[in-house]
Scaffold this motif. Structure first.
Motif, PDB file in Angstrom:
ATOM      1  N   GLU A  33       0.762  -0.991  -0.038  1.00 23.44           N
ATOM      2  CA  GLU A  33       0.103  -0.097  -0.019  1.00 23.44           C
ATOM      3  C   GLU A  33       0.946   1.099  -0.022  1.00 23.44           C
ATOM      4  O   GLU A  33       0.583   2.202  -0.668  1.00 23.44           O
ATOM      5  N   ARG A  38      -2.014   0.622  -3.315  1.00 19.60           N
ATOM      6  CA  ARG A  38      -3.066  -0.052  -3.526  1.00 19.60           C
ATOM      7  C   ARG A  38      -3.194  -0.959  -2.304  1.00 19.60           C
ATOM      8  O   ARG A  38      -2.172  -1.181  -1.575  1.00 19.60           O
ATOM      9  N   LYS A  39      -4.477  -1.182  -2.049  1.00 22.09           N
ATOM     10  CA  LYS A  39      -4.568  -2.339  -0.597  1.00 22.09           C
ATOM     11  C   LYS A  39      -4.464  -3.518  -1.262  1.00 22.09           C
ATOM     12  O   LYS A  39      -4.803  -4.118  -2.275  1.00 22.09           O
ATOM     13  N   LEU A  61      -5.513  -7.954  -4.404  1.00 25.88           N
ATOM     14  CA  LEU A  61      -4.704  -6.678  -4.791  1.00 25.88           C
ATOM     15  C   LEU A  61      -5.933  -5.802  -5.383  1.00 25.88           C
ATOM     16  O   LEU A  61      -6.431  -6.061  -6.481  1.00 25.88           O
ATOM     17  N   ALA A  62      -6.182  -4.677  -4.838  1.00 23.20           N
ATOM     18  CA  ALA A  62      -7.089  -3.758  -5.478  1.00 23.20           C
ATOM     19  C   ALA A  62      -6.779  -2.735  -6.282  1.00 23.20           C
ATOM     20  O   ALA A  62      -5.459  -2.705  -6.345  1.00 23.20           O
ATOM     21  N   GLU A  63      -7.545  -2.119  -6.970  1.00 22.52           N
ATOM     22  CA  GLU A  63      -7.336  -1.044  -8.008  1.00 22.52           C
ATOM     23  C   GLU A  63      -7.277   0.411  -6.958  1.00 22.52           C
ATOM     24  O   GLU A  63      -7.493   0.401  -5.753  1.00 22.52           O
ATOM     25  N   LEU A  64      -6.707   1.288  -7.663  1.00 23.96           N
ATOM     26  CA  LEU A  64      -6.717   2.524  -6.719  1.00 23.96           C
ATOM     27  C   LEU A  64      -7.963   3.159  -6.243  1.00 23.96           C
ATOM     28  O   LEU A  64      -8.019   3.737  -5.152  1.00 23.96           O
ATOM     29  N   PHE A  69      -8.713  -5.923  -8.530  1.00 24.25           N
ATOM     30  CA  PHE A  69      -8.206  -5.837  -9.609  1.00 24.25           C
ATOM     31  C   PHE A  69      -7.410  -7.226  -9.874  1.00 24.25           C
ATOM     32  O   PHE A  69      -7.920  -7.877 -10.981  1.00 24.25           O
ATOM     33  N   ASN A 112      -5.645  -0.157 -16.214  1.00 23.66           N
ATOM     34  CA  ASN A 112      -5.808  -0.076 -14.586  1.00 23.66           C
ATOM     35  C   ASN A 112      -4.395  -0.344 -13.938  1.00 23.66           C
ATOM     36  O   ASN A 112      -4.148  -0.564 -12.789  1.00 23.66           O
TER      37      ASN A 112
END
Length: 931
Positions: A33, A38-39, A61-64, A69, A112
């Motif tokens: 992060e 990103r988280k 893993l997340a997007e912004l 994601f 992305n």
């Protein structure tokens, strides 16, 4: 030593369990992060110090923007202890399971994951001489449940997904030369399955294996290409399979063997159905088998391409063809032109067989009637196609149109030279389909007719070099719009061995047959003709194209059988119609050679009973043209011509038979014709008023021309210069015939004299002054006149006496004086001899007149002759004597004709005498003709 090693190992375990493991679970999300923004979260991160493996479970893993994601259920890497002695790093296993990923291209054009690739550090120049690091993975496994792909940067956003992606590779190594097996599989958006398996050797730069793509839906592809095309793939799957081999250690090469490609259930429609209605392509199946590609040799071979159930729909209107519009790229997405490479491609392609079966075409065209053509079945076979072109290719085609017309084609063609032959067989083609192609000024249509054609076309350099064909058109007719009957029709027209030489520009037609032809020539009340009405008023023939070399042609024979010409004339007060039927004959040796003599021999009949013949020869293409033709009509019933006789002669025809022999010769633009007209038993009917009738005594003309057998036999010569713009054959003929009739009416005695070969004037008989006696010459002329009248039994002779006012009066005065002197004693001999006694009598008679000599205008005393003239002038002759003299002369002529020449008395009548008639200018009889 062992104790130390054991303590180190325990410390390693404690560090791994108490330090590394917590650090991986807590520090990893914090670090990601912090560095990526990103988280990252996971259920558990495990580190196995015994196996040197790291495993992440339930990670995401997340997007912004915190949306998902990448996520996976498990990812692990197991470092092998072989790394201590093997070349490079060795992993027992690397695996990712149940991966889910969202690949997104934003409207800005960035992805992305673009932030993961960005770096502020300057890019270092890559060392191209560095070697691939040594890595060996004994077992590599990758599994993705779903990969979503979205593209918002396009004009029309696009998205798709892939499921069940699996990659399995054993002993993947950059240092081990031996190829190791691998396997890859993936499921597409609509269930299509990709399977890829084989072996790969990274050190040797070689891979080979088997690729299979089964049932892949084309819908995602359609959505992807939608902005650049006008069509939409509503349905369709593609399948591909085959063996391959790749080499990249040196120059990159590849090869594909035993490959197959299949398209199934294809349905292509317009993106805008309203703009391109009734347009589309459907395909049950396309199978490409035996595909072999050798990249190093730049060669591709295909054993077979089989198309089944192809269905094409489209139309054409003006310059627009719907299929071309359907597959034309959008103008705003046209590919940029690129410069061609310096070297042309050396690729070669060979297709052993291509077949199209059970296919159909539905086409709407403005060039056919009906406009919709349905071609089914459509079967095509093409053999041995090579590119670059070499050898001969073969084609076979078999199709039917609207279940009426059938076409078969067999062709052999060299695509290299363009030389070849095409055999074709067309059957049952309705000729009326081509009505829309008639010139716009034509006010007629093809009513019916079917064509059959078979033959061969030879090509040289892809251009026609020669053609030969046989064919026929049956049950054909051309009809004028709003007309009751066809103007032209035939039962059959056929030709044999029509040979066309396009190089020498020569056409030879061995035989041409016309059977059951029926032509209609109709003149309407306003004088227009049906053939003229077939053309609109503003229609003008277009000038012929200039040709450096004119075409040559030969037609040895044109045969006509069982044909007819129907003629109707409604412009007359009484409508006329006749049919020239039973037309049979032959026209031979027609040729463009100016020296070739064409021959005509045609027979027919008028109204099925009066024979008609046309025979002769012609050189129509000589300069100037020449001909020698004759036409014969035998036994035509003249009563049928009453509409014409009443219009132009003012009489109906009750009966009569016409024989007509026409002979025409044309040489050096000079026409010389001889028309022999024979009319038998002609009888005129009632008088009919017509403002077009000629001002001629028709009944008299007929009587003058009709012989004792009731026959009119006329020779009508015609001549003229056909190069004269004022020349008209019809006007020349009628003018010549009119001249003959006019001459007969105005000079009937000349015609009578010609009947007996006399050069005398048979109209007038002369007498001596004061006489009523016929001399020998008069008797001869009357005999000739009687003989001529015998040949014209309808004629009546009108006899009128004539006097010469001075000569006949003087004769009567002299006769009166003679009678007086003879009565007074003068001897007859003295009167005749004019002797002394006669002189004394004249002197005495002169003195008795008591004429004063002073009143006589004479320089000297009068002679006895002069005294006689004075005496005669004093004698008065009454007009009754002159009238009697004229009447006696007429009686003398009739008496001789009736009594001596045996002319029936009713055929000679005496006309009254008028002494004041200015025609009294000779002593004799003048005759006229009447009926």
């Amino acid at each position: 030593m062992l104790r130390k090693l054991l303590m180190l190992y325990c410390a390693y375990l404690l560090v791994g369990l108490l330090l590394i493991l917590p650090a991986l679970n807590f520090l990893t999300p914090w670090y990601i992060e912090k560095t990526l923004g990103r988280k990252f979260q996971s259920e558990l991160i495990l580190f196995n110090p015994f196996t040197l493996s790291v495993e992440i479970r339930g990670a995401e893993l997340a997007e912004l923007d915190a949306s998902s994601f990448i996520a996976f259920s498990s990812a692990r890497a197991n470092l092998s202890i072989e790394s201590l002695w093997a070349q490079g790093w060795v992993f027992d296993a690397i695996a990712v399971e149940s991966l889910s990923a969202n690949i997104h291209r934003l409207r800005s054009g960035d992805f992305n994951f673009s932030d993961l690739l960005a770096t502020d550090e300057p890019t270092e120049t890559r060392d191209t001489t560095s070697t691939i690091p040594g890595i060996t993975i004994h077992h590599l496994f990758f599994h993705a449940e779903t990969i979503n792909i979205t593209d918002d940067a396009r004009e029309v956003p696009f998205s798709t997904h892939y499921q069940g992606l699996e990659i399995a590779v054993s002993d993947l190594s950059t240092v081990i030369a031996e190829g190791k097996p691998y396997q890859l599989s993936v499921t597409g958006e609509s269930g299509g399955q990709l399977s890829w398996q084989g072996t790969v050797s990274i050190p040797n730069g070689h891979s080979e294996g088997y690729l299979s793509l089964t049932g892949l839906s084309l819908k995602p592809i359609s959505r992807f290409i939608a902005p650049w095309v006008r069509f939409h793939i509503a349905e369709g799957q593609v399948s591909i399979e085959g063996q391959y081999g790749l080499d990249w250690a040196g120059e990159f090469t590849y090869a594909i063997e035993k490959a197959k490609v299949a398209l199934d259930n294809i349905d292509i429609t317009p993106q805008d159905p309203a703009a391109l209605p009734d347009t589309g392509v459907k395909l049950d199946a396309l199978s490409l088998t035996g595909l072999a590609i050798k990249g190093e040799q730049e060669r591709a071979n295909i054993e077979s391409i089989a198309v089944k159930g192809l269905a094409i729909s489209g139309w054409s209107e003006g310059q627009v063809v719907s299929l071309s519009e359907l597959f034309a790229p959008r103008s705003n997405a046209a590919p940029e032109e690129t410069e061609a490479s310096e070297g042309d491609s050396a690729w070669s392609v060979g297709i052993a067989e291509t077949t199209v079966r059970d296919s159909r075409l539905r086409w709407q065209s403005e060039f056919t009637s009906p406009p919709e053509l349905f071609v089914s079945p459509l079967n095509i076979t093409v053999l041995d196609v090579q590119w670059p072109p070499s050898g001969d290719s073969r084609l076979q085609a078999d199709l039917a149109v609207n279940e009426l017309a059938a076409l078969k084609v067999e062709a052999v063609l060299s695509l290299e030279s363009g030389d070849g032959t095409i055999h074709y067989d067309l059957d049952g083609l309705p000729v009326s389909w081509f009505n829309p192609n008639l010139p716009s000024g034509v006010n007629a249509n093809i009513g019916k007719g079917k064509a059959e054609v078979d033959g061969e076309l030879s090509l040289a350099g892809f251009a026609p070099s020669s053609a030969s064909l046989n064919g026929r058109i049956d049950d054909f007719s051309i009809e004028v719009e709003e007309a009751e009957n066809a103007i032209t029709a035939w039962e059959s027209v056929r030709w044999n061995q029509l040979n066309v030489d396009f190089i020498q520009q020569k056409v030879v037609l061995s035989e041409f047959f016309i059977d059951g032809y029926s032509g209609r020539l109709h003149i309407y009340e306003d004088g227009s003709i049906n053939t003229q009405n077939a053309l609109m008023e503003d229609t003008k023939p277009s000038p012929a194209d200039n040709q450096d070399k004119p075409w040559a042609f030969e037609i040895p024979s044109i045969r006509i059988t069982d044909s007819a010409l129907d003629f109707m004339d409604e412009s007359l007060p009484i409508a006329f119609r006749t049919v020239i039927g039973d037309i049979n004959g032959e026209i031979r040796d027609i040729s463009s050679d100016p020296d070739q003599v064409a021959r005509v021999d045609i027979k027919g009949s008028v109204d099925s009973y009066a024979p008609v013949m046309l025979a002769g020869s012609a050189r129509p293409f000589a300069t100037p043209p020449a001909l020698d033709l004759g036409m014969n009509f035998d036994g035509v019933d003249l009563a049928r011509l009453t509409p014409y006789s009443s219009t132009y002669a003012g009489y109906a025809i009750d009966r009569g038979i016409l024989n007509l022999d026409l002979e025409y010769k044309l040489e050096d633009d000079q026409l010389a014709g001889h028309n022999q007209i024979v009319i038998r038993q002609l009888k005129l009917g009632e008088k009919i008023e017509s403002n077009q009738a000629a001002d001629l005594p028709v009944d008299l003309a007929i009587a003058l021309l009709t012989d004792m057998n009731g026959v009119i036999d006329l020779a009508v010569p015609v001549s003229g210069n056909v190069d004269d713009p004022e020349f008209s054959l019809g006007s020349v003929i009628f003018s010549a015939l009119g001249n003959i009739i006019t001459k007969a009416v105005t000079a009937p005695f000349s015609l009578l004299a010609s009947l007996v070969s006399s050069e005398e004037d048979l109209q007038r008989i002369t007498f001596a002054s004061g006489s009523i006696e016929l001399d020998e010459m008069a008797r001869t002329k009357l005999g000739d006149l009687q003989a001529a009248l015998t040949q014209r039994p309808e004629l009546v002779l009108v006899i009128r006496g004539r006097i010469h006012p001075r000569a006949d009066r003087e004769y009567l005065q002299l006769a009166a004086l003679k009678s007086e002197l003879l009565a007074s004693g003068l001897p007859e001999a003295s009167w005749e001899g004019k002797d002394e006694q006669w002189s004394q009598a004249i002197d005495a008679r002169y003195k008795s007149l008591a004429i004063n000599e002073a009143d006589v205008d004479a320089p000297e005393p009068l002679s006895h002759r002069e005294k006689l003239e004075v005496i005669l002038s004093k004698i008065s002759i009454p007009e009754s004597l002159l009238q009697t003299l004229a009447e006696d002369r007429a009686v003398a002529v009739k008496r001789y004709l009736v009594n001596e020449a045996q002319l029936p008395a009713d055929r000679a009548v005496i006309d009254t005498f008028d002494i004041t008639d200015e025609e009294n200018i000779f002593s004799g009889v003048e005759m006229k003709i009447d009926t």
